[in-house]
Design an enzyme around this catalytic site. Sequence first.
Site, PDB file in Angstrom:
ATOM      1  N   ALA A  41       0.828  -1.221   0.000  1.00 47.29           N
ATOM      2  CA  ALA A  41       0.000   0.000   0.000  1.00 47.29           C
ATOM      3  C   ALA A  41       0.855   1.262   0.000  1.00 47.29           C
ATOM      4  CB  ALA A  41      -0.935  -0.023   1.209  1.00 47.29           C
ATOM      5  N   ALA A  42       1.682   1.418   1.043  1.00 42.86           N
ATOM      6  CA  ALA A  42       2.455   2.657   1.182  1.00 42.86           C
ATOM      7  C   ALA A  42       3.488   2.792   0.055  1.00 42.86           C
ATOM      8  CB  ALA A  42       3.146   2.690   2.549  1.00 42.86           C
ATOM      9  N   ARG A  96       4.487  11.011 -10.538  1.00 44.66           N
ATOM     10  CA  ARG A  96       3.692  12.151 -10.988  1.00 44.66           C
ATOM     11  C   ARG A  96       4.424  13.474 -10.704  1.00 44.66           C
ATOM     12  NH1 ARG A  96      -1.684  10.707  -8.688  1.00 44.66           N
ATOM     13  NH2 ARG A  96      -1.105   8.662  -9.457  1.00 44.66           N
ATOM     14  N   SER A 129       1.149  -4.315  -4.857  1.00 42.00           N
ATOM     15  CA  SER A 129      -0.143  -3.639  -4.684  1.00 42.00           C
ATOM     16  C   SER A 129      -1.264  -4.585  -4.268  1.00 42.00           C
ATOM     17  CB  SER A 129      -0.540  -3.008  -6.022  1.00 42.00           C
ATOM     18  OG  SER A 129      -0.543  -1.641  -5.948  1.00 42.00           O
ATOM     19  N   CYS A 140      -6.567  -6.293   2.802  1.00 40.59           N
ATOM     20  CA  CYS A 140      -7.847  -6.189   3.525  1.00 40.59           C
ATOM     21  C   CYS A 140      -8.883  -7.158   2.963  1.00 40.59           C
ATOM     22  CB  CYS A 140      -8.392  -4.768   3.435  1.00 40.59           C
ATOM     23  SG  CYS A 140      -7.172  -3.527   3.851  1.00 40.59           S
ATOM     24  N   VAL A 181      15.468  -6.786  -0.136  1.00 45.77           N
ATOM     25  CA  VAL A 181      16.592  -5.929   0.246  1.00 45.77           C
ATOM     26  C   VAL A 181      17.051  -6.388   1.623  1.00 45.77           C
ATOM     27  CG1 VAL A 181      17.315  -3.573   0.784  1.00 45.77           C
ATOM     28  CG2 VAL A 181      15.745  -4.000  -1.125  1.00 45.77           C
ATOM     29  N   ASP A 201       2.767   0.697   7.549  1.00 44.50           N
ATOM     30  CA  ASP A 201       2.665  -0.044   8.803  1.00 44.50           C
ATOM     31  C   ASP A 201       3.981  -0.101   9.590  1.00 44.50           C
ATOM     32  OD1 ASP A 201       0.060  -0.551   8.202  1.00 44.50           O
ATOM     33  OD2 ASP A 201       0.232  -2.740   8.173  1.00 44.50           O
ATOM     34  N   TYR A 217     -32.004  13.665   7.926  1.00 47.01           N
ATOM     35  CA  TYR A 217     -33.001  12.802   8.576  1.00 47.01           C
ATOM     36  C   TYR A 217     -34.189  12.539   7.665  1.00 47.01           C
ATOM     37  CZ  TYR A 217     -37.304  11.664  10.968  1.00 47.01           C
ATOM     38  OH  TYR A 217     -38.508  11.086  11.281  1.00 47.01           O
TER      39      TYR A 217
HETATM   40  P1  FAD Z   1       2.522  -4.166   3.964  1.00 47.89           P
HETATM   41  O1  FAD Z   1       1.160  -4.401   3.459  1.00 47.89           O
HETATM   42  O2  FAD Z   1       2.990  -4.971   5.125  1.00 47.89           O
HETATM   43  O3  FAD Z   1       3.526  -4.362   2.765  1.00 47.89           O
HETATM   44  C1  FAD Z   1       4.911  -4.289   2.910  1.00 47.89           C
HETATM   45  C2  FAD Z   1       5.571  -5.177   1.868  1.00 47.89           C
HETATM   46  O4  FAD Z   1       6.962  -4.977   1.946  1.00 47.89           O
HETATM   47  C3  FAD Z   1       5.314  -6.661   2.087  1.00 47.89           C
HETATM   48  O5  FAD Z   1       4.786  -7.254   0.943  1.00 47.89           O
HETATM   49  C4  FAD Z   1       6.704  -7.225   2.389  1.00 47.89           C
HETATM   50  O6  FAD Z   1       6.909  -8.504   1.830  1.00 47.89           O
HETATM   51  C5  FAD Z   1       7.602  -6.214   1.699  1.00 47.89           C
HETATM   52  N1  FAD Z   1       8.934  -6.169   2.327  1.00 47.89           N
HETATM   53  C6  FAD Z   1       9.212  -6.113   3.656  1.00 47.89           C
HETATM   54  N2  FAD Z   1      10.541  -6.084   3.852  1.00 47.89           N
HETATM   55  C7  FAD Z   1      11.106  -6.126   2.608  1.00 47.89           C
HETATM   56  C8  FAD Z   1      12.445  -6.122   2.154  1.00 47.89           C
HETATM   57  N3  FAD Z   1      13.474  -6.075   3.010  1.00 47.89           N
HETATM   58  N4  FAD Z   1      12.671  -6.173   0.815  1.00 47.89           N
HETATM   59  C9  FAD Z   1      11.637  -6.201  -0.054  1.00 47.89           C
HETATM   60  N5  FAD Z   1      10.340  -6.215   0.327  1.00 47.89           N
HETATM   61  C10 FAD Z   1      10.079  -6.168   1.650  1.00 47.89           C
HETATM   62  N6  FAD Z   1      -6.482  -2.182   6.974  1.00 47.89           N
HETATM   63  C11 FAD Z   1      -7.589  -1.396   6.928  1.00 47.89           C
HETATM   64  O7  FAD Z   1      -7.455  -0.164   6.959  1.00 47.89           O
HETATM   65  N7  FAD Z   1      -8.837  -1.954   6.834  1.00 47.89           N
HETATM   66  C12 FAD Z   1      -9.031  -3.297   6.769  1.00 47.89           C
HETATM   67  O8  FAD Z   1     -10.170  -3.770   6.656  1.00 47.89           O
HETATM   68  C13 FAD Z   1      -7.892  -4.147   6.831  1.00 47.89           C
HETATM   69  N8  FAD Z   1      -8.024  -5.490   6.780  1.00 47.89           N
HETATM   70  C14 FAD Z   1      -6.909  -6.275   6.794  1.00 47.89           C
HETATM   71  C15 FAD Z   1      -7.050  -7.662   6.714  1.00 47.89           C
HETATM   72  C16 FAD Z   1      -5.944  -8.490   6.731  1.00 47.89           C
HETATM   73  C17 FAD Z   1      -6.112  -9.970   6.669  1.00 47.89           C
HETATM   74  C18 FAD Z   1      -4.648  -7.920   6.788  1.00 47.89           C
HETATM   75  C19 FAD Z   1      -3.425  -8.790   6.781  1.00 47.89           C
HETATM   76  C20 FAD Z   1      -4.484  -6.542   6.865  1.00 47.89           C
HETATM   77  C21 FAD Z   1      -5.611  -5.715   6.859  1.00 47.89           C
HETATM   78  N9  FAD Z   1      -5.494  -4.326   6.946  1.00 47.89           N
HETATM   79  C22 FAD Z   1      -6.611  -3.529   6.927  1.00 47.89           C
HETATM   80  C23 FAD Z   1      -4.170  -3.691   7.107  1.00 47.89           C
HETATM   81  C24 FAD Z   1      -3.606  -3.239   5.763  1.00 47.89           C
HETATM   82  O9  FAD Z   1      -3.594  -4.302   4.872  1.00 47.89           O
HETATM   83  C25 FAD Z   1      -2.208  -2.705   6.009  1.00 47.89           C
HETATM   84  O10 FAD Z   1      -2.310  -1.606   6.863  1.00 47.89           O
HETATM   85  C26 FAD Z   1      -1.507  -2.279   4.726  1.00 47.89           C
HETATM   86  O11 FAD Z   1      -1.372  -3.355   3.858  1.00 47.89           O
HETATM   87  C27 FAD Z   1      -0.144  -1.711   5.074  1.00 47.89           C
HETATM   88  O12 FAD Z   1       0.543  -1.456   3.903  1.00 47.89           O
HETATM   89  P2  FAD Z   1       2.116  -1.273   3.902  1.00 47.89           P
HETATM   90  O13 FAD Z   1       2.483  -0.975   2.499  1.00 47.89           O
HETATM   91  O14 FAD Z   1       2.514  -0.318   4.945  1.00 47.89           O
HETATM   92  O15 FAD Z   1       2.724  -2.652   4.383  1.00 47.89           O
END
Ligand code: FAD
Length: 453
Positions: free
Chosen positions: A10-11, A21, A38, A42, A79, A285, A431
């Site tokens: 996500a981030a 962009r 991507s 959730c 990495v 996260d 309402y």
């Molecule tokens: P992540 O999604 O953790 O992605 C980080 C990625 O970086 C991972 O794929 C990892 O493999 C990769 N990575 C890590 N270290 C390395 C490295 N050294 N080299 C290369 N790649 C690396 N949030 C909501 O707001 N609402 C919801 O309903 C919700 N439901 C969820 C349900 C489930 C089952 C789960 C698991 C999460 C849910 N979330 C929800 C949380 C949401 O998915 C996360 O907050 C979001 O995905 C965070 O995104 P991110 O990019 O910060 O990290």
Amino acid sequence: MRLAVVGGVAAGTKAASRARRVDPELDIVLYQEEPDTSISECGLPYRLSGTVGSRDSLIARTPEEFGEKGIEARVLHRVERVDHERRVLTGRNLKTGEPFEEGYDRLLISTGARAKMPPFEGSELAGVFPLRFLTDSDAILEHIREHSPGRAAVVGGGYIGLEVAENLVSLGLEVTLVESAGHVAAAYGSEVAGKIQDHLAEKGVSVHTGQRVDGFSDGGHGDGQVRSISFEGREAPAELVIVGAGIEPVVELAEEAGAEIGVTGAIRVNERMETSLPGVWAAGDNVESSHLVGGAPTWAPLGDTANQMGRVAGTNAALADGDTPLEFPGVLGTGIFKVFDLGVAKTGLLESDAAEAGFSPVSATVEAGSSAGYYPGGQEVFLKLVADKDSGRVLGAETCGAQADKMVDICATALWGRLTVADLINLDLAYAPPFGPALSPVIQAATIISGKL
Ligand code: FAD
């Protein structure tokens, strides 16, 4: 100029897209350990039941699509080390096993969080899974196809465990849920948690709270397949176990590179999403931010927040010197989930958190209908609103039942605007009888608190 982004869910992907962009000339490389980019994590619980049918629908953008936008997305690339003095990344191509070493000018760390796997006895048995990545859901579905389990156990009653329990019941499995805390949904107060537990019981989920899991067993078959879960001397049959025992931020890479880690255990960043290392941003996260009500550092690992942070970090990482950076102000910790027919949501501080944060909290609880009393088909709406006794400022809300989304979003907006209960009483909300009582439960709760003040 080269921007390296580590982590592509996500981030990281939001940041890379924003950076593209802002600066069409920037060389952007995204490293992602998993085979997909991507991913809509959730949606994973809903993939288990087939509510979400296709795997591809949970991938918002593939590496090829990133390529078309001028972002080089390298999947199965982990990495392993950042040498920020030399501005060099080293890692491994997980497909070929080959190491790589590449330079960068600016770095954005979006390594996210990982599922915690406590050292339960029997965790290594086949049929015991975390649920974090799309590949976890692949493995769970393969296990279900091969072994047709009739009974499942869910470890942990947080929102992911609850969503998983619902989806396994939809698949026709008998589900046992074990939670070590005194009630499920530990982020909520006992009134909301009690309603969730009653609802789970109605839906046939066997819930055990205040119970520590000891481990899992293959029942003496010696074939390495899980057959049961044991907790506090009890045993329940389970041919599938999903462990939802919490998550932790992935900070090792940033920490080893010298970035400061905050009090919550996640990476410390400022409002511009800059880490303590010059030229290194972080988002998602893996970072902490500040709580907009309590003011303290907080860790809010949520998908919408990760996207918002990614937007700020990606923009800033691509700006030229002297451009005005974006800021991410902080979070309210607003969240929502559904368990069977019950919506559950919260924003801001619970009453107990508010007291800890130094406020003098006062609260009101309203149980209303989702339509006017005389209009057919209404369902229960539960709302607990918390405000500060001294200032009247709204501090938080938790809600469950029908219209949880509407209740929480009104309250989150009130918190964002630092409104008081006096403001809420005169809020001009919509309402008509099919949509609720003449006065919204939010206004009712604010009126009760105002009376107490
Ligand atoms: P992540 O999604 O953790 O992605 C980080 C990625 O970086 C991972 O794929 C990892 O493999 C990769 N990575 C890590 N270290 C390395 C490295 N050294 N080299 C290369 N790649 C690396 N949030 C909501 O707001 N609402 C919801 O309903 C919700 N439901 C969820 C349900 C489930 C089952 C789960 C698991 C999460 C849910 N979330 C929800 C949380 C949401 O998915 C996360 O907050 C979001 O995905 C965070 O995104 P991110 O990019 O910060 O990290």
